[in-house]
Design a protein around this motif. Structure first.
Motif, PDB file in Angstrom:
ATOM      1  N   PRO A  27     -26.594  60.121 -39.295  1.00 53.30           N
ATOM      2  CA  PRO A  27     -25.560  59.526 -38.430  1.00 53.30           C
ATOM      3  C   PRO A  27     -24.145  59.914 -38.812  1.00 53.30           C
ATOM      4  O   PRO A  27     -23.292  60.094 -37.935  1.00 53.30           O
ATOM      5  N   VAL A  76     -24.520  60.858 -34.746  1.00 48.71           N
ATOM      6  CA  VAL A  76     -24.294  59.862 -33.691  1.00 48.71           C
ATOM      7  C   VAL A  76     -23.094  58.963 -33.982  1.00 48.71           C
ATOM      8  O   VAL A  76     -22.553  58.334 -33.063  1.00 48.71           O
ATOM      9  N   SER A  77     -22.653  58.869 -35.240  1.00 54.04           N
ATOM     10  CA  SER A  77     -21.489  58.035 -35.558  1.00 54.04           C
ATOM     11  C   SER A  77     -20.296  58.883 -35.990  1.00 54.04           C
ATOM     12  O   SER A  77     -19.472  58.448 -36.792  1.00 54.04           O
TER      13      SER A  77
END
Length: 310
Positions: A27, A76-77
């Motif tokens: 992430p 994703v982050s």
């Protein structure tokens, strides 16, 4: 993907070129298509097992901490980077496993900054580790201020050459300790060369009769041991190379990944404050040759491994 790796500790002879799994993108990571990766002394020290007491190795290890390349997948982050962004990084993690001598590296976002537009990929790969070491040592360990006099050991070397430029940018007068072969390089960078050898401390005192305000040691050993002789009574001493500095009243300093500091370096490069010298480049499959060349020294610049397009 193709990568360089080693399955046991050793010298350049343990490096192997072959297929390795493309790393997963967590992430908080960014998958970077590697364009260049610089060779640093820490690479062969890790590879030889010298840092085994502080860094676990999960074999086979892909070496390398410096990188430049292009983002192909942000985690994703990670809103900071998008596909196609050109980046550079000091991709050091807490274990030895997935390094930068590969076609792809999954780099924690905290280790990356945008590549300076004024630098090619090879030059950008040569900047992070050595540049951050100089930048953080001068700002955090020594807290160099405008108007001070700073002595930099091995001032024509990888870390030293960046330290001369950054200290000059901070408004300091810089004395660069070098062998004769590096004197012209120090002058080019805006420093005043001081030659090693008998009478070194006296030569420093001739230039700075009251002593220097700060000393940055990048090599350890005898140069470090002479440093207290040339400091003012309140002078500061830091080494990025030798823990014996603590016994001399100084600070032993380790660089760490920092995206903000790396961005500051990129800004200095784009502003023409920092120049980066690459001495030789080698294709990825010749990483062992690149490492041998860097270990031999005397090149007057960084050795860089290139991946893919020039």
């Amino acid at each position: 993907m193709k990568a360089i790796s080693y399955r046991r500790y050793g010298g350049p002879e343990v490096l192997e070129y072959g297929d390795r799994p493309t790393p997963k993108v967590g992430p908080d990571k960014v998958l970077v298509k590697v364009r260049a990766a610089a060779v640093n002394p820490v690479d062969w020290k890790c590879q030889a097992g010298y840092l085994d007491t502080i860094l676990d190795a999960f074999f086979p290890v892909v070496p390398g901490w410096d990188v430049s390349g292009v983002v192909v997948q942000p985690g994703v982050s990670v809103p900071e980077f998008g596909v196609g962004d050109e980046v550079m990084g000091y991709v050091r993690e807490d274990v030895l496993c997935h390094g930068t001598f590969a076609e792809y590296v999954a780099a924690p976002v905290r280790t990356l900054a945008r590549k300076p537009r004024t630098l090619g990929f090879a030059e950008a790969a040569a900047l992070p580790l050595a540049g951050l070491t100089a930048y953080q040592a001068l700002h955090r360990a020594l807290r160099v201020r405008n108007g001070e006099t700073v002595l930099v050991h091995a001032a024509a070397g990888g870390v030293g050459s960046f330290a001369v430029q950054i200290a000059r940018h901070l408004g300091a007068r810089v004395l660069g300790a070098v062998r004769e072969s590096g004197a012209d390089r120090v002058r080019e960078l805006g420093g005043e060369p001081v030659l090693y050898g008998d009478g070194f401390a006296r030569r420093v005192r001739d230039l700075a009769p009251h002593g220097v305000d700060a000393v940055l040691d990048t090599v350890g050993g005898e140069p470090l041991m002479t440093s207290p002789e040339v400091l003012t009574p309140e002078g500061r001493l830091a080494s990025v190379a030798d823990g014996e500095v603590v016994g001399l009243g100084g600070l032993y300093f380790w660089v760490r990944p920092d995206a903000d500091d790396l961005t500051a370096l990129a800004d200095l490069a784009e502003g023409g404050v920092l120049t980066v010298r690459v001495a030789r480049t080698y294709p990825l499959e010749e990483a062992a040759r690149a490492q041998r060349a860097a270990m031999a020294g005397g090149l007057g610049g960084k050795v860089v491994v290139t991946v893919g397009e020039d």
